[in-house]
Design an enzyme around this catalytic site. Structure first.
Site, mmCIF file in Angstrom:
data_model
loop_
_atom_site.group_PDB
_atom_site.id
_atom_site.type_symbol
_atom_site.label_atom_id
_atom_site.label_comp_id
_atom_site.label_asym_id
_atom_site.label_seq_id
_atom_site.Cartn_x
_atom_site.Cartn_y
_atom_site.Cartn_z
ATOM 1 N N HIS B 78 45.879 -2.417 -35.873
ATOM 2 C CA HIS B 78 46.579 -1.254 -36.980
ATOM 3 C C HIS B 78 48.150 -1.161 -36.063
ATOM 4 C CE1 HIS B 78 47.887 -0.071 -39.962
ATOM 5 N NE2 HIS B 78 48.446 1.311 -39.504
ATOM 6 N N ASP B 107 77.822 -15.468 -32.479
ATOM 7 C CA ASP B 107 76.433 -15.658 -32.269
ATOM 8 C C ASP B 107 76.771 -14.420 -31.871
ATOM 9 O OD1 ASP B 107 74.158 -16.878 -32.843
ATOM 10 O OD2 ASP B 107 74.738 -18.587 -33.542
ATOM 11 N N TRP B 143 45.342 1.752 -29.824
ATOM 12 C CA TRP B 143 47.104 1.731 -29.514
ATOM 13 C C TRP B 143 47.175 1.666 -28.606
ATOM 14 C CZ3 TRP B 143 52.508 2.503 -28.788
ATOM 15 C CH2 TRP B 143 52.336 3.597 -29.391
ATOM 16 N N SER B 171 59.660 -11.090 -24.493
ATOM 17 C CA SER B 171 59.764 -11.165 -26.243
ATOM 18 C C SER B 171 61.674 -10.045 -26.233
ATOM 19 C CB SER B 171 59.471 -12.013 -27.290
ATOM 20 O OG SER B 171 60.135 -11.554 -28.375
ATOM 21 N N SER B 172 61.111 -8.450 -26.080
ATOM 22 C CA SER B 172 61.517 -7.657 -26.401
ATOM 23 C C SER B 172 62.675 -7.460 -25.371
ATOM 24 C CB SER B 172 60.775 -6.483 -26.589
ATOM 25 O OG SER B 172 59.718 -6.206 -27.472
ATOM 26 N N HIS B 255 57.000 7.574 -25.482
ATOM 27 C CA HIS B 255 58.331 8.368 -25.498
ATOM 28 C C HIS B 255 59.344 7.916 -26.146
ATOM 29 C CE1 HIS B 255 58.317 11.888 -28.075
ATOM 30 N NE2 HIS B 255 59.451 11.283 -27.598
ATOM 31 N N GLU B 257 59.742 4.325 -26.337
ATOM 32 C CA GLU B 257 59.316 3.573 -27.778
ATOM 33 C C GLU B 257 59.674 3.897 -28.704
ATOM 34 O OE1 GLU B 257 58.299 0.579 -28.025
ATOM 35 O OE2 GLU B 257 57.918 0.678 -29.733
ATOM 36 N N TYR B 259 61.276 6.411 -30.023
ATOM 37 C CA TYR B 259 62.507 6.274 -30.234
ATOM 38 C C TYR B 259 63.367 4.964 -30.501
ATOM 39 C CZ TYR B 259 62.416 11.131 -29.692
ATOM 40 O OH TYR B 259 61.963 12.217 -30.092
ATOM 41 N N SER B 270 72.681 5.166 -41.501
ATOM 42 C CA SER B 270 74.453 5.978 -41.739
ATOM 43 C C SER B 270 75.212 4.424 -42.280
ATOM 44 C CB SER B 270 74.726 6.487 -39.947
ATOM 45 O OG SER B 270 73.828 6.950 -39.643
ATOM 46 N N HIS B 304 54.762 15.787 -22.776
ATOM 47 C CA HIS B 304 54.050 16.227 -24.781
ATOM 48 C C HIS B 304 53.130 15.065 -25.145
ATOM 49 C CE1 HIS B 304 57.492 14.187 -27.167
ATOM 50 N NE2 HIS B 304 56.308 14.148 -27.298
ATOM 51 N N HIS B 305 51.946 14.250 -24.897
ATOM 52 C CA HIS B 305 51.209 13.535 -25.724
ATOM 53 C C HIS B 305 50.045 13.982 -24.840
ATOM 54 C CE1 HIS B 305 54.063 10.541 -28.192
ATOM 55 N NE2 HIS B 305 54.887 11.052 -27.128
ATOM 56 N N THR B 330 68.432 15.276 -33.282
ATOM 57 C CA THR B 330 68.143 14.759 -34.880
ATOM 58 C C THR B 330 68.291 15.953 -36.070
ATOM 59 O OG1 THR B 330 66.674 14.615 -32.710
ATOM 60 C CG2 THR B 330 65.805 14.258 -35.443
ATOM 61 N N LYS B 333 72.444 14.846 -36.826
ATOM 62 C CA LYS B 333 71.767 13.630 -37.314
ATOM 63 C C LYS B 333 71.837 14.002 -39.340
ATOM 64 C CE LYS B 333 71.561 9.576 -35.447
ATOM 65 N NZ LYS B 333 72.398 9.476 -35.053
ATOM 66 N N ARG B 452 40.814 12.505 -35.238
ATOM 67 C CA ARG B 452 41.488 11.222 -35.788
ATOM 68 C C ARG B 452 40.417 10.135 -35.245
ATOM 69 N NH1 ARG B 452 46.258 9.910 -30.773
ATOM 70 N NH2 ARG B 452 46.259 8.029 -32.581
#
Lengths: 375, 527
Positions: B78, B107, B143, B171-172, B255, B257, B259, B270, B304-305, B330, B333, B452
């Site tokens: 998931h 293009d 994950w 790909s990315s 991290h 990732e 963002y 926006s 921080h993870h 943040t 914004k 979790r």
């Protein structure tokens, strides 16, 4: 005192979302716990929570005011302003100030949490898939602690007990009024030892010994339950912790009892047991230590955990069977049980596996054979 | 701004090829954008079905439907599918469609690579999903695939997982390079960097993040591959390796990732809020600076993870302070969005509803993020449902609502027809209710102590888990409404004007609806 007020306010606000029937405090919010550190953490939690609530009230207040007042259907004409250096500076500086104010108490608490010096009791905690091992350093006391919730409760075949999934066969007993240092490591994958009421959570990592500490004040004797908090494999949800805080006197008595019990067990292993005695005991040990993977009826689980009913090892050479139970099997989830179970339990469970569920080895493994095999 | 659109009608040689080969061989940014979006939508239903399997098992205490082993496979798949198969491809799809239209380019700059970077994805995910049918089962280590659970103790399908991740990474990276090159080289004359629409800006920054961190992810899975098959011990303590090293490398990717999955949504919101407030975006320049600051900070907050892995005190303090800093840009914004609405002239079509829900619910996710940044408190929050609530608030009503808002906003431009507004609003309200009923109670059970990634739980968590499961089904099935709305809009409906929305500004609204197969063969001039 300030924190009391916060606490009361918070239950009121949180209560707004919920019916009173389910509004017991412990279900909704972080426990305040029983140690100074857990109280400090709770206070930090509520402080940052209320800061967020008030910022939310202001920001969403302005937003919802605009949504109601500045809508085209009410004939609102759009202004065209789109810049203000002053505002940008203000809403950069103000949050910065709030964050600095927040960082000060957070730093103080963190420094306290990291001070593991001058501990009076040292307990080494080792995570295993999927149980905890406790060693009281310098006290010659150590044991494994397993989940006691039955497979029948888990699979809804009987009613669930009050402490469903939060109960173990041996509690980790600690004295109140003394600084206890936990030395946390792991034997296989990463686990995390967590007891919310004392606000100790630390990862158990193979190759590392992490430190944490708690001082449970006198008068706060009781049972505190926790769970593994880091995904550690299939039974991650089934390796709880039960911490039993007792007075200093009771703690000393408990230590003596443990040592006496260990001696008695060693002596008992030299005695004689009948096949029937071992089968009865073996069934108990199997349900506690083996059934989670190999199934209540030895049927195994999927392709990962092989069935024992009819297996070549459990019906074949006895020495091979003893070896795999004592020393585990490299590269699989099968652990070494030599240190986890006493000689009598090991003999009983191997005898049971060889003669239950239609297995017909017909032989008996005695505790003495286990003692020999260990040498 | 002048309208200098090439009004090519399709005279055969300029139009798309016929049949399936159109999609296999296409180098057209609109075709490829559509394929990315359909791929992402398909993955949303697959990953969503897995979420519903998880929630069904958690509906009440005890094991009723699936075994713990399969539960772990479901949580892992998931997460991987939603992150790499839904959110990222959807953003790349939107970028493919909209970036050339917004900057006035004919293009993407590298059209053949564009085709390749899409067509890798179905194979990468095909391989990942097929592991479900292998004897050992799918990856089951979460994950975040922490070693040594994902190396020494992993099922044999881990090798397929590693190659799948490599393909997604390739790909990315190619997609990101394409977007950077397009933005930097193919802007219409007169479109300076500080005149670019915010969606283009946020994607430019996101693309740089991707180029910076996807190779780190490739590195960490390669180290795993070496540990598993070639006898190295990067992460094996018994061989002198370090399990914590895995987490440092993973989160150095992980991290930024996070963002990568939110900045383009900031850009979409926006675009939408000024349109429906009929008022220019407040603080355009500060939005650009805030986005850049967030991107920079994302590289120095990864640990921080890992507050509970036993980092030294000084390290812990550094990462706590750095993480708290993220709240500042943040916040800027959010304040800017609210100021854009203030004294505007607002209407509430479906894209605006999703954008407003984004602002409120993403901010709630930001608040719980700020709470998680407080290291001492994180010792209680870490690895509980409080974290699950936090990141689902920023990813579902955050990233996903941003994507859905963008789809509704640009759908008339893509199909030439307005979507069914009534159904769109119905879809919004069902999603809004569903998402909150699902994820808000998770804050409570997390604080109350539920870890979790567990398939079964103690009795005191039962009520809120039951509520969350009901919410998940409401949310999941509401997405079928979106599918219906999109198909209906493709097949017909009220014809869309070129401008589509009354207050819309930008080059994409100067071309006809639906957008012709080729646009901006002659670059427009931006004043």
């Amino acid at each position: 005192m300030f924190s009391r007020t916060w606490q009361r306010l918070s239950s009121v606000v949180l209560g707004l979302f919920l019916s009173p029937a389910i509004m017991a405090d412990w279900e909704l919010n972080m426990p305040q716990g029983v140690t100074d550190i857990s109280q400090s953490i709770y206070d930090l939690h509520m402080l940052i929570f209320w800061i967020c609530v008030w910022i939310g009230v202001v920001v969403f207040g302005v937003m919802f005011y605009s949504i109601f007042a500045h809508r085209k259907s009410k004939g609102a004409k759009a202004s065209q302003f789109h810049e203000s250096l002053g505002l940008e500076l203000l809403w950069t500086a103000l949050p910065t100030a709030i964050l600095i104010a927040m960082a000060v108490p957070a730093t103080t608490t963190l420094i306290k949490m990291y001070d593991t010096t001058d501990a009076q009791v040292d307990i080494k905690i080792t995570g295993h898939q999927w149980k905890w091992q406790y060693d009281y350093l310098g006290e010659d006391v150590g044991f494994f602690s397993n989940l006691t919730t039955s497979q029948d409760e888990i699979y809804d075949r009987t009613a669930k007990g009050d402490n469903y999934l939060l109960e173990v066969d041996k509690h980790v007993v600690v004295p109140t009024g003394q600084k206890i240092r936990f030395l946390i490591t792991s034997n296989d994958v990463i686990h995390a030892w967590w007891v919310p009421e004392i606000a100790v959570k630390k990862d158990a990592i193979p190759g590392y010994i992490n430190e944490s500490w708690a001082l449970i004040p006198e008068g706060k004797e009781g049972l505190y339950r926790g769970q593994c908090a880091e995904l550690c494999g299939v039974d991650h949800g089934f390796m709880p912790i039960v911490l039993e805080a007792v007075t200093e006197d009771q703690y000393q008595i408990w230590l003596d009892d443990q040592r006496a019990a260990a001696e008695a067990q060693a002596a008992a292993a030299l005695g004689d047991f009948s096949h029937e005695q071992l089968m009865v005991k073996g069934a108990e040990v199997y349900a506690r230590s083996c059934a989670a993977c190999h199934g209540a009826e030895g049927e195994g689980m999927g392709s990962v955990f092989p069935a024992l009913a009819g297996s070549a090892i459990a019906t074949g050479d006895m020495a091979e069977h003893i070896d795999i139970v004592l020393n585990g099997k490299q590269g699989t989830a099968m652990q070494a049980f030599a240190a986890q179970l006493g000689e009598v339990d090991l003999a009983a469970v191997i005898t049971y596996e060889r003669n239950a569920w239609g297995n017909d080895a017909g032989d008996t493994v005695t505790p003495k054979m286990i003692i020999d095999a260990k040498q | 701004m002048t309208t200098a659109t090439a009004h090519h009608d399709d005279h055969g040689h300029h139009g798309p090829a016929k049949g399936i080969m159109r999609w296999v061989l296409t180098t057209n940014h609109k075709d490829i954008g559509s394929m990315y979006l359909w791929f992402s939508f398909t993955m949303l239903f697959i990953g969503g079905a897995m979420a519903l399997i998880i929630r069904s098992e958690l509906f009440q205490p005890g094991m009723q439907l699936i075994e713990p082993e399969f539960f772990n496979q479901m949580t892992t798949m998931h997460g991987l599918i939603m992150v790499f198969g839904v959110v990222m491809p959807a953003f790349v799809g939107l970028a493919n469609w909209m970036v050339p239209l917004m900057v006035g380019a004919p293009d993407m700059a590298l059209p053949r690579m564009n085709n390749w970077s899409f067509w890798i994805l179905p194979f990468a995910f095909g391989m990942l999903l097929l592991t479900l049918f292998t004897e050992a089962g799918a990856p089951n280590f979460g994950w975040t695939f922490y070693a040594p659970l994902s190396t020494t103790y992993a099922p044999s399908s881990v090798t397929f997982f590693i190659f799948g991740v490599h393909m997604m990474g390739i790909s990315s990276i190619m997609g990101a390079i394409n977007i950077v090159v397009t933005i930097l080289n193919l802007r219409a004359p007169g479109m300076t960097l500080m005149k670019m629409p915010l969606f283009v800006w946020t994607w430019l920054i996101t693309a740089y993040l991707l180029i910076a961190v996807m190779p780190v992810l490739a590195g960490v899975v390669t180290m795993m591959l070496m540990d598993i098959h070639f006898g190295t011990s990067f992460f094996d303590a018994a061989g002198g390796g370090d399990p914590v090293l895995f987490q440092h490398v993973f989160w150095f990717f992980g991290h930024p990732e996070v963002y990568i999955m939110i900045l383009p949504a900031f850009g979409i919101v926006s675009q939408i809020i000024p349109t429906f407030a009929r008022k220019p975006l407040f603080g355009y320049a500060s939005m650009v600076y805030a986005t850049s600051s967030i991107a920079f900070l994302s590289f120095i907050v990864w640990a921080h993870h890992m507050f509970t892995v036993g980092l030294p005190l000084e390290t812990e303090l550094f990462f706590m302070y750095a993480t708290m800093l993220i709240a500042i840009p943040t916040g800027v914004k959010v304040f800017n969005w609210v100021s854009t609405m203030f004294r505007g002239s607002m209407t509430f079509e479906t894209p605006m509803l999703f954008a407003l829900a984004f602002v409120v619910l993403f901010t709630i996710g930001g608040f719980s993020g700020l709470m998680l940044a407080i290291a001492p408190a994180d010792f209680q929050y870490h690895d509980t449902y409080f974290v699950v609530a936090h990141f689902h608030y920023v990813l579902v009503p955050g990233a996903l609502f941003g994507i859905i808002a963008g789809v509704y906003y640009w759908l008339p431009k893509w199909t030439g027809n307005y979507y069914d507004e009534k159904l769109g609003k119905f879809h919004f309200w069902m999603s809004f209710i569903g998402v909150n009923v699902t994820f808000f109670p998770m804050h409570f059970i997390g604080l109350a102590g539920m870890p979790r990634r567990i398939p079964d739980y103690a009795l005191q968590f039962a009520d809120f888990n039951a509520i969350a499961t009901v919410g998940a089904f409401i949310f999941g099935f509401s997405q079928l409404v979106l599918l219906y709305v999109v198909i209906k809009s493709i097949r017909g409906g009220e014809k869309a004007t070129d401008e589509v929305w009354e207050g819309a500004e930008g080059l994409e609204w100067t071309i006809p609806s639906p957008a012709p197969y080729h646009t901006f063969a002659e670059p427009p001039h931006v004043k």
